[in-house]
Design a protein around this motif. Structure first.
Motif, mmCIF file in Angstrom:
data_model
loop_
_atom_site.group_PDB
_atom_site.id
_atom_site.type_symbol
_atom_site.label_atom_id
_atom_site.label_comp_id
_atom_site.label_asym_id
_atom_site.label_seq_id
_atom_site.Cartn_x
_atom_site.Cartn_y
_atom_site.Cartn_z
ATOM 1 N N SER A 241 0.833 -1.210 0.000
ATOM 2 C CA SER A 241 0.000 0.000 0.000
ATOM 3 C C SER A 241 0.864 1.255 0.000
ATOM 4 O O SER A 241 0.502 2.266 -0.614
ATOM 5 N N TYR A 271 -3.453 -12.965 -2.702
ATOM 6 C CA TYR A 271 -4.705 -12.406 -2.172
ATOM 7 C C TYR A 271 -5.116 -11.161 -2.946
ATOM 8 O O TYR A 271 -6.264 -11.033 -3.399
ATOM 9 N N PHE A 272 -4.175 -10.228 -3.122
ATOM 10 C CA PHE A 272 -4.491 -8.992 -3.837
ATOM 11 C C PHE A 272 -4.846 -9.260 -5.301
ATOM 12 O O PHE A 272 -5.810 -8.708 -5.835
ATOM 13 N N ASN A 275 -8.300 -11.352 -5.482
ATOM 14 C CA ASN A 275 -9.447 -10.572 -5.023
ATOM 15 C C ASN A 275 -9.703 -9.367 -5.912
ATOM 16 O O ASN A 275 -10.851 -8.947 -6.092
ATOM 17 N N GLY A 276 -8.632 -8.804 -6.482
ATOM 18 C CA GLY A 276 -8.808 -7.678 -7.382
ATOM 19 C C GLY A 276 -9.562 -8.030 -8.648
ATOM 20 O O GLY A 276 -10.021 -7.135 -9.373
ATOM 21 N N ARG A 288 -11.999 -3.319 -4.475
ATOM 22 C CA ARG A 288 -11.300 -4.133 -5.478
ATOM 23 C C ARG A 288 -10.250 -3.312 -6.221
ATOM 24 O O ARG A 288 -9.150 -3.822 -6.502
ATOM 25 N N GLN A 291 -7.304 -3.134 -4.004
ATOM 26 C CA GLN A 291 -6.574 -4.408 -3.981
ATOM 27 C C GLN A 291 -5.799 -4.623 -5.277
ATOM 28 O O GLN A 291 -4.651 -5.103 -5.242
ATOM 29 N N GLN A 294 -2.653 -2.510 -5.112
ATOM 30 C CA GLN A 294 -1.660 -3.124 -4.236
ATOM 31 C C GLN A 294 -1.049 -4.367 -4.888
ATOM 32 O O GLN A 294 0.143 -4.647 -4.723
#
Length: 309
Positions: A241, A271-272, A275-276, A288, A291, A294
């Motif tokens: 971030s 994860y990023f 999920n994005g 989103r 994410q 990131q």
């Protein structure tokens, strides 16, 4: 103007006037006066009220309150924050929880009001240095954890399976390097729980919007995910971030080649990235995009750490 490369960390805040009337009445009862000023605070993703209040008697407080609509998961998260905030020792640089309650399907937390501001965006190096110094001091003070807490694996175990889930999903549009190394990334990710294990109480969700700065202190706010992990976990987890919000790249701030860190970076990146690719959850219209942004920074860091071509 925000772009997908630097989206805001903000949700759809609920105005104080739209908080359930029984909750507002209970807060006024605790504060001992009628609320005459309510200033909504920006930052953070939950579709909830986050307001600085002032009563007719001059008392001030910061109140967070969330109901079951539009995102029922937010109630569960606020319940977790209630438990954690009530248990945090004074050694944690967090605003003091004054009271908290559940009423009419809502969860409300009343904190002391702190005259502070979020770090400037894009990140300024002097503020970033202050934050990292404070995080190191906090980590030392919370090792071993002064309270009982779940492990990082118990808290994030279901989330940090992005690469493994992508093995069985549509990968159209996935970064070519990630697609080429997907089986290896899934294997690397699978070791993250052991790699991240430790006895330090960590925040586990650090970003600029969870930090408040005064001239003399750094406050760490919003503790629903507090858990036990390695002492370096919070700093490592925060770096993607920082990079996407105008700060230095992660490798410039954290150069320890420890394979355990690489496994955790792999899990967070998965994860990023995964999920994005999902639709926005109800009431969280910028999550989103945040994410994805990131994920871009984290993926570049992961490429560098693995050395894979």
């Amino acid at each position: 103007m925000s772009t997908d490369h630097n989206p805001p960390a903000s949700g759809a805040r609920v105005p104080w006037a739209e908080v359930h009337p029984l909750v507002r009445e209970a807060v006024e009862g605790f504060l001992g006066g009628r609320v005459v000023e309510a200033v909504t605070q920006e930052g953070g993703f939950s579709p909830a009220a986050a307001v600085r209040l002032r009563t007719d008697g001059g008392r001030r407080a910061f109140v967070k309150a969330v109901g079951p609509e539009p995102n029922p998961d937010s109630v569960r998260i606020y319940r977790s924050e209630l438990r954690n905030a009530a248990a945090l020792p004074e050694s944690v640089p967090a605003p003091k929880l004054l009271t908290a309650f559940e009423l009419a399907g809502w969860v409300a937390l009343v904190f002391e009001d702190v005259e502070a501001a979020h770090p400037a965006m894009p990140w300024r190096r002097d503020e970033l240095d202050r934050v990292f110094t404070a995080l190191k001091e906090m980590s030392a003070a919370l090792t071993p954890s002064p309270i009982e807490a779940r492990t990082i694996g118990e808290v994030m175990g279901d989330s940090f399976q992005g690469w493994r889930r992508l093995l069985g999903e549509d990968t159209a549009g996935l970064d070519p390097w990630a697609l080429r190394h997907l089986p290896e990334l899934a294997e690397l990710e699978s070791g993250w729980e052991t790699a991240a294990a430790g006895d330090t109480l960590v925040h586990a969700d650090l970003r600029a919007d969870n930090l408040l700065l005064t001239p003399g202190r750094v406050y760490v706010v919003d503790w629903p995910w507090a858990c036990l992990a390695a002492p370096w976990y919070d700093q490592v987890a925060m770096l993607p971030s920082v990079g996407m919000q105008g700060g230095p790249a992660p490798h410039e701030l954290f150069d320890d080649p420890d394979p355990a860190v690489t496994a955790v970076v792999a899990a967070q990146t998965g994860y990023f990235v995964r999920n994005g690719r999902l639709p926005d959850p109800p009431g969280l219209p910028t999550l989103r995009a945040f994410q994805r942004a990131q994920g871009v920074v984290a993926l570049e860091w992961l490429k560098r750490r693995t050395g894979w071509v």
